[in-house]
Design an enzyme around this catalytic site. Structure first.
Site, mmCIF file in Angstrom:
data_model
loop_
_atom_site.group_PDB
_atom_site.id
_atom_site.type_symbol
_atom_site.label_atom_id
_atom_site.label_comp_id
_atom_site.label_asym_id
_atom_site.label_seq_id
_atom_site.Cartn_x
_atom_site.Cartn_y
_atom_site.Cartn_z
ATOM 1 N N SER A 164 0.848 -1.190 0.000
ATOM 2 C CA SER A 164 0.000 0.000 0.000
ATOM 3 C C SER A 164 0.881 1.236 0.000
ATOM 4 O O SER A 164 2.039 1.189 0.450
ATOM 5 C CB SER A 164 -0.879 0.009 1.261
ATOM 6 O OG SER A 164 -1.503 1.257 1.446
ATOM 7 N N TYR A 190 0.223 -0.242 10.676
ATOM 8 C CA TYR A 190 -0.172 -0.645 9.325
ATOM 9 C C TYR A 190 0.926 -0.286 8.321
ATOM 10 O O TYR A 190 1.306 -1.113 7.479
ATOM 11 C CB TYR A 190 -1.485 0.033 8.937
ATOM 12 C CG TYR A 190 -1.996 -0.357 7.567
ATOM 13 C CD1 TYR A 190 -2.332 -1.681 7.278
ATOM 14 C CD2 TYR A 190 -2.149 0.594 6.555
ATOM 15 C CE1 TYR A 190 -2.798 -2.044 6.016
ATOM 16 C CE2 TYR A 190 -2.623 0.243 5.299
ATOM 17 C CZ TYR A 190 -2.948 -1.075 5.041
ATOM 18 O OH TYR A 190 -3.399 -1.433 3.782
#
Length: 328
Positions: A164, A190
């Site tokens: 990501s 994350y």
């Protein structure tokens, strides 16, 4: 420009694809009959679209599933799909899944590590490891290691790690990977796990390419899927997907936001495209290899995520954390 000493420069190849290209379009009519793919997370969101597109081209797709009933409902109309139980937070279930696949004596042509969790409250697995790192990186590392004989047998396998742009939020904190001594921040956690996905592809490709196994990492784009289930309204406003009236904003022609077929495109491109023959170890987005950047939340990949020294150190650290030696 290539700063991490791998064979493929981290720069676009002018593929002809872009942010609006769909997964079906990047496949380009290829016949995948006889090809075997495993797609974690292959029954929801981007993974489901990758499953649908690869299976429609003739591939056999094995989907590891934690919740069988949910997966059966999502995949009921797609032919050529096999469901097998597995939980990325449970090392024993990963080993059992891999053993079952290896017992079939089939090669594995495509391993797409697409499952993941994002920005959830602090949870630890039974080993004490932070759940985003455990699910997004450690579980996939163990799965890939256990499936290595089948990847090698394919004589031209590809491994795709779904990362990501959030990798730009955090590098790897080698001194405190699991937030034992620093305050837990769900977005930093994350980001660290997504940087780990990119670094894994760098080192995996370096080790695997002599055996015909190439690895890639992917930023699929910003897509509203079940992955966002832990986000608060304030989180979503900060990301620009919720306006002041509490309405979801999904600008159709904004390159930052994609439909699920568009979001799955780079995943499928990395798994199948002849344009990537003899290439690997690179971070890709919008159906092409990405450029390096040092601008946060801009297109491109940060150097800390493609640094060969960091990649090697993370590999060795991960072997210690999961208790296996993935030596090739």
């Amino acid at each position: 420009m290539n700063t991490n000493n791998h064979a493929t420069p981290q720069e676009p190849i002018l593929s002809g694809f872009g942010p609006r290209t769909t997964a079906q379009e990047v496949l380009g009519g290829q016949d995948l009959t006889g090809k075997i793919a495993i797609i974690t997370g292959g029954y929801s969101g981007l993974g489901l679209e990758a499953t649908r597109v690869l299976a429609s081209a003739g591939a056999t797709v094995i989907v590891p599933v934690k919740t069988v009933e949910k997966a059966q409902a999502a995949l009921s109309e797609i032919l050529g799909v096999e469901l097998v139980r597995m939980d990325l937070m449970d090392p024993a279930s990963i080993d059992a899944f891999a053993e079952k696949f290896l017992a079939s004596n089939r090669p594995l042509h495509m391993l797409i590590n697409a499952a993941g969790i994002m920005a959830n409250p602090l949870v630890r697995d039974h080993r004490g490891y932070e759940s985003q790192l455990a699910t997004n990186h450690l579980g996939h590392f163990q799965l890939t290691a256990r499936l290595w004989p089948a990847l090698e047998k394919a004589k031209g396998a590809r491994i795709v790690s779904v990362s990501s742009r959030a990798h730009q939020m955090s590098g790897i904190d080698f001194e405190d990977l699991n937030f034992n001594n620093r305050p837990y921040d769900k977005f930093v956690a994350y980001g660290q796990s997504k940087t780990a996905n990119v670094l894994f592809a760098v080192e995996m490709d370096k080790r695997g390419r002599a055996y015909g196994v190439r690895a890639f990492s992917v930023h699929p784009g910003s897509i509203l899927t079940d992955l966002s289930r832990y986000l608060t309204e304030d989180d979503m406003r900060a990301m620009g997907v919720l306006n002041e009236q509490g309405e979801l904003v999904f600008p159709e022609f904004n390159d930052e936001f994609k439909t699920i077929p568009e979001g799955a495109a780079t995943i499928v491109w990395c798994a199948t495209s002849p344009q990537l023959n003899d290439k690997g170890g690179v971070y890709c987005e919008n159906g092409d290899i990405a450029s390096l950047t040092d601008t946060r939340f801009a297109p491109g990949v940060f150097e800390w995520a493609v640094n060969s020294g960091h990649a090697q150190r993370l590999w060795q650290t991960t072997e210690q954390l999961v208790g296996l030696e993935f030596s090739i």
